[in-house]
Motif scaffolding. Structure first.
Motif, PDB file in Angstrom:
ATOM      1  N   GLY A   1      28.582  59.054  55.085  1.00 11.48           N
ATOM      2  CA  GLY A   1      29.119  57.701  55.111  1.00 11.48           C
ATOM      3  C   GLY A   1      30.370  57.571  54.262  1.00 11.48           C
ATOM      4  N   LEU A   2      31.315  56.799  54.760  1.00 15.65           N
ATOM      5  CA  LEU A   2      32.582  56.569  54.073  1.00 15.65           C
ATOM      6  C   LEU A   2      32.734  55.092  53.764  1.00 15.65           C
ATOM      7  CD1 LEU A   2      34.836  58.687  56.450  1.00 15.65           C
ATOM      8  CD2 LEU A   2      34.112  59.328  54.147  1.00 15.65           C
ATOM      9  N   ASP A   3      33.341  54.795  52.622  1.00 17.87           N
ATOM     10  CA  ASP A   3      33.642  53.408  52.289  1.00 17.87           C
ATOM     11  C   ASP A   3      34.716  52.889  53.231  1.00 17.87           C
ATOM     12  OD1 ASP A   3      31.877  53.243  50.155  1.00 17.87           O
ATOM     13  OD2 ASP A   3      33.359  53.979  48.723  1.00 17.87           O
TER      14      ASP A   3
ATOM     15  N   GLY B   1      27.118  50.381  57.961  1.00 18.26           N
ATOM     16  CA  GLY B   1      26.145  49.862  57.015  1.00 18.26           C
ATOM     17  C   GLY B   1      26.767  48.675  56.293  1.00 18.26           C
TER      18      GLY B   1
ATOM     19  N   PRO C   1      33.009  44.797  52.826  1.00 16.00           N
ATOM     20  CA  PRO C   1      32.826  46.244  52.672  1.00 16.00           C
ATOM     21  C   PRO C   1      31.696  46.744  53.575  1.00 16.00           C
ATOM     22  CG  PRO C   1      31.890  45.079  50.803  1.00 16.00           C
ATOM     23  CD  PRO C   1      32.570  44.042  51.657  1.00 16.00           C
ATOM     24  N   CYS C   2      31.827  47.988  53.989  1.00 17.55           N
ATOM     25  CA  CYS C   2      30.771  48.618  54.781  1.00 17.55           C
ATOM     26  C   CYS C   2      30.798  50.121  54.526  1.00 17.55           C
ATOM     27  CB  CYS C   2      30.931  48.316  56.272  1.00 17.55           C
ATOM     28  SG  CYS C   2      32.359  49.073  57.058  1.00 17.55           S
ATOM     29  N   ILE C   3      29.766  50.784  54.991  1.00 23.82           N
ATOM     30  CA  ILE C   3      29.709  52.244  54.963  1.00 23.82           C
ATOM     31  C   ILE C   3      29.779  52.693  56.414  1.00 23.82           C
ATOM     32  CG2 ILE C   3      28.365  54.285  54.346  1.00 23.82           C
ATOM     33  CD1 ILE C   3      29.367  52.703  51.924  1.00 23.82           C
TER      34      ILE C   3
ATOM     35  N   VAL D   1      39.187  52.531  56.900  1.00 26.86           N
ATOM     36  CA  VAL D   1      38.580  53.479  55.965  1.00 26.86           C
ATOM     37  C   VAL D   1      39.359  53.440  54.658  1.00 26.86           C
ATOM     38  CG1 VAL D   1      38.011  55.894  55.549  1.00 26.86           C
ATOM     39  CG2 VAL D   1      37.790  54.936  57.854  1.00 26.86           C
TER      40      VAL D   1
ATOM     41  N   ASN E   1      23.609  48.911  60.483  1.00 23.43           N
ATOM     42  CA  ASN E   1      22.455  49.195  59.605  1.00 23.43           C
ATOM     43  C   ASN E   1      21.345  49.910  60.367  1.00 23.43           C
ATOM     44  OD1 ASN E   1      23.748  47.951  57.424  1.00 23.43           O
ATOM     45  ND2 ASN E   1      22.974  45.955  58.034  1.00 23.43           N
TER      46      ASN E   1
ATOM     47  N   THR F   1      29.657  55.564  59.253  1.00 24.11           N
ATOM     48  CA  THR F   1      29.160  56.898  59.581  1.00 24.11           C
ATOM     49  C   THR F   1      29.493  57.180  61.037  1.00 24.11           C
ATOM     50  OG1 THR F   1      27.341  56.616  58.021  1.00 24.11           O
ATOM     51  CG2 THR F   1      27.138  58.399  59.610  1.00 24.11           C
TER      52      THR F   1
END
Length: 143
Positions: free
Chosen positions: A34-36, A4, A24-26, A58, A117, A28
């Motif tokens: 979801g993880l930063d 994301g 930055p992203c999320i 991560v 996304n 999954t």
């Protein structure tokens, strides 16, 4: 696997593929929460290809995943390789496998379908990052 990424960050990342920018992203993986994470374009010459390779890092507590078929283990970094020059997705994987069979220290790999996304982005080779954790796992680094 889904990344994301804010549209403005995605555009910034691809504006100059040689700029070594992290956004930055999320992240999954499968159905995990979801993880930063941070995302950057990976590679040298391959940065010029239409389908980019990515490096994912991560942030925070490292998740335990079975990304390479060896059971659950903590993974902090990995590469999503586009394999643009090898549409068979076999050349690099065969080389890494042969290296390991010959006793050479080589990263593990698996495969991933990547969405950005929620939209399909392509098939990728998931490659273990060669870093301190990799060397510790192989007994080549003192703690």
């Amino acid at each position: 696997m889904d990344l994301g990424v804010a549209p403005a960050d995605w555009d910034l990342l691809h504006e100059d593929p040689n700029a070594n920018i992290e956004v930055p992203c999320i992240l999954t993986v499968d159905d995990d929460a979801g993880l930063d994470a941070d995302l950057e374009i990976h590679g040298g010459f391959a940065r010029a290809f239409p389908k980019k390779s990515y490096r994912v890092h991560v942030k925070g507590e490292e998740p335990e995943w079975d990304l390479f078929g060896d059971g659950l283990e903590k993974q902090e970094r990995f590469v999503l390789q586009a394999s643009w020059v090898d549409p068979t997705f076999l050349r690099n994987e065969l080389t890494l496998w042969l290296d390991r069979m010959g006793g050479v220290l080589a990263p593990r790999f698996s495969f991933a379908e990547l969405t950005i996304n929620g939209e399909y982005h392509g098939f990728y080779v998931l490659i273990e990052r060669v870093d301190e954790r990799f060397l510790e796992r192989h007994g080549d680094r003192k703690s």
